[in-house]
Write a protein that holds these residues in place. Sequence first.
Motif, PDB file in Angstrom:
ATOM      1  N   PHE A 224       0.797  -1.231   0.000  1.00 36.91           N
ATOM      2  CA  PHE A 224       0.000   0.000   0.000  1.00 36.91           C
ATOM      3  C   PHE A 224       0.831   1.283   0.000  1.00 36.91           C
ATOM      4  CE2 PHE A 224      -2.304   3.390   2.229  1.00 36.91           C
ATOM      5  CZ  PHE A 224      -3.381   3.533   1.375  1.00 36.91           C
ATOM      6  N   PRO A 225       1.842   1.444   0.888  1.00 39.62           N
ATOM      7  CA  PRO A 225       2.602   2.707   0.867  1.00 39.62           C
ATOM      8  C   PRO A 225       3.268   2.972  -0.476  1.00 39.62           C
ATOM      9  CG  PRO A 225       3.074   1.447   2.863  1.00 39.62           C
ATOM     10  CD  PRO A 225       2.312   0.539   1.955  1.00 39.62           C
ATOM     11  N   ALA A 226       3.857   1.938  -1.072  1.00 40.43           N
ATOM     12  CA  ALA A 226       4.508   2.106  -2.367  1.00 40.43           C
ATOM     13  C   ALA A 226       3.479   2.432  -3.454  1.00 40.43           C
ATOM     14  CB  ALA A 226       5.280   0.842  -2.730  1.00 40.43           C
ATOM     15  N   ALA A 227       2.299   1.816  -3.375  1.00 45.84           N
ATOM     16  CA  ALA A 227       1.254   2.075  -4.378  1.00 45.84           C
ATOM     17  C   ALA A 227       0.832   3.539  -4.355  1.00 45.84           C
ATOM     18  CB  ALA A 227       0.056   1.173  -4.118  1.00 45.84           C
ATOM     19  N   VAL A 228       0.735   4.134  -3.170  1.00 44.14           N
ATOM     20  CA  VAL A 228       0.379   5.551  -3.058  1.00 44.14           C
ATOM     21  C   VAL A 228       1.438   6.421  -3.724  1.00 44.14           C
ATOM     22  CG1 VAL A 228       0.028   7.453  -1.442  1.00 44.14           C
ATOM     23  CG2 VAL A 228      -0.984   5.218  -0.965  1.00 44.14           C
ATOM     24  N   LEU A 229       2.712   6.137  -3.435  1.00 41.92           N
ATOM     25  CA  LEU A 229       3.800   6.932  -4.002  1.00 41.92           C
ATOM     26  C   LEU A 229       3.876   6.776  -5.522  1.00 41.92           C
ATOM     27  CD1 LEU A 229       6.587   6.294  -1.328  1.00 41.92           C
ATOM     28  CD2 LEU A 229       5.057   8.261  -1.533  1.00 41.92           C
ATOM     29  N   ILE A 230       3.698   5.557  -6.010  1.00 45.09           N
ATOM     30  CA  ILE A 230       3.738   5.324  -7.452  1.00 45.09           C
ATOM     31  C   ILE A 230       2.588   6.055  -8.148  1.00 45.09           C
ATOM     32  CG2 ILE A 230       3.388   3.548  -9.229  1.00 45.09           C
ATOM     33  CD1 ILE A 230       4.987   1.640  -7.405  1.00 45.09           C
ATOM     34  N   SER A 231       1.400   6.002  -7.565  1.00 47.93           N
ATOM     35  CA  SER A 231       0.245   6.688  -8.155  1.00 47.93           C
ATOM     36  C   SER A 231       0.479   8.195  -8.233  1.00 47.93           C
ATOM     37  CB  SER A 231      -1.015   6.394  -7.344  1.00 47.93           C
ATOM     38  OG  SER A 231      -1.299   5.010  -7.329  1.00 47.93           O
ATOM     39  N   LEU A 232       1.049   8.773  -7.179  1.00 51.37           N
ATOM     40  CA  LEU A 232       1.322  10.209  -7.174  1.00 51.37           C
ATOM     41  C   LEU A 232       2.366  10.571  -8.227  1.00 51.37           C
ATOM     42  CD1 LEU A 232       1.409  10.904  -3.322  1.00 51.37           C
ATOM     43  CD2 LEU A 232      -0.372  11.578  -4.935  1.00 51.37           C
ATOM     44  N   ALA A 233       3.433   9.767  -8.320  1.00 50.86           N
ATOM     45  CA  ALA A 233       4.497  10.054  -9.286  1.00 50.86           C
ATOM     46  C   ALA A 233       4.000   9.921 -10.717  1.00 50.86           C
ATOM     47  CB  ALA A 233       5.682   9.119  -9.034  1.00 50.86           C
ATOM     48  N   LEU A 234       3.216   8.882 -11.007  1.00 46.41           N
ATOM     49  CA  LEU A 234       2.680   8.713 -12.345  1.00 46.41           C
ATOM     50  C   LEU A 234       1.743   9.862 -12.715  1.00 46.41           C
ATOM     51  CD1 LEU A 234       1.903   4.873 -12.490  1.00 46.41           C
ATOM     52  CD2 LEU A 234       3.731   6.100 -13.676  1.00 46.41           C
ATOM     53  N   SER A 235       0.910  10.270 -11.779  1.00 49.70           N
ATOM     54  CA  SER A 235       0.001  11.387 -12.037  1.00 49.70           C
ATOM     55  C   SER A 235       0.782  12.659 -12.352  1.00 49.70           C
ATOM     56  CB  SER A 235      -0.913  11.622 -10.829  1.00 49.70           C
ATOM     57  OG  SER A 235      -1.712  10.483 -10.567  1.00 49.70           O
ATOM     58  N   GLY A 236       1.856  12.894 -11.588  1.00 53.19           N
ATOM     59  CA  GLY A 236       2.679  14.069 -11.833  1.00 53.19           C
ATOM     60  C   GLY A 236       3.330  14.037 -13.203  1.00 53.19           C
ATOM     61  N   LEU A 237       3.864  12.907 -13.594  1.00 53.66           N
ATOM     62  CA  LEU A 237       4.537  12.797 -14.890  1.00 53.66           C
ATOM     63  C   LEU A 237       3.548  12.922 -16.045  1.00 53.66           C
ATOM     64  CD1 LEU A 237       7.119   9.979 -14.122  1.00 53.66           C
ATOM     65  CD2 LEU A 237       7.638  12.321 -14.811  1.00 53.66           C
TER      66      LEU A 237
END
Length: 331
Positions: A193-206
């Motif tokens: 879960f913690p990694a999924a949150v960070l990945i989702s935020l980074a992908l959205s930003g890119l």
Amino acid sequence: MRNKGRTPGMLLGGGILAVLLVTVLSLCLGNVHFTPGELFGILQGSEGNVNRSILLYARLPRTFASLLAGAALAVSGAVLQNVLANRLASPGVIGVNAGAGLGVTLCGAGGILSGYAVSLSAFAGSLVSIFLIFLFSRRMNASKTTVILSGVALNSILNAICESVTVLDTDLAMLSIDFRVGGFSAVSFTRLFPAAVLISLALSGLFSLCNELDIVTLGDETAQGVGLAVGRYRMIFLVLAALLAGAAVSFSGLLGFVGLIVPHFVRRFTGNESGRLLPLCALSGAAFVTFCDLAARLLFLPYELPVGILMSVVGGPVFLVLLVRYRGGLG
């Protein structure tokens, strides 16, 4: 741009279908096989508690983990290749994954094995690796071949440090073996879960900065000519690429070559336009890693081959072919 007559909608539709297909196969196949029609019944508890436990606590987290890791590593590789102007750059080649691995190892040595601390430690390690390579290439005006070779050297140094930590802390030895090989057999939703949150935020930003990434890719003079703060945006892209790689490594281990193989494959259909490249890299990376994980599960039943080994067998020869083709540059 070589899209070979395929529209963006067709490409994205094909990518989504591939992800859905491999997701269903990953949920259904293994030591115990299910049919697609049985999945809903199993989730409702009508197919027995054992099958429900297998699906909920083994297949689902493993499938989501492979999808997330594939998307994150593929997009990270595409961004690094554009920002560093080197198509041989990828998280596994230039030491980004190794830096994330060192962060996870140090976190484990401190007794922390899950949660945001692990993901953030992996991010910090990958970020340090990216900036070391970036600063070296800028200060030394290094050639594209030298950048790759310096990344390989940094990879070796960071791996040696990880090995030293595990030798000094024997409790980490067994965990380190699984982590360095790479795989998803021990992933749980709590760890994911913690990694999924960070990945989702980074992908959205890119995805929201695709136009700026295209301008940065054209070079400093062009970017400054249109009024873009190229230094600031380059920094943003490197941070987001590091966040993707670090978060993925925190639960998948050191999976290699995803960020190298997938962007090269996708560029053949989309060209270099980031608005097409990055979303299709995310879909293709997710499908590729999930398919490799499924193959690793099924090839030697009832035994399981770690997916990291399978991906290295595939990725090593591809890297050699690309090295000869591009000779360290854009080709």
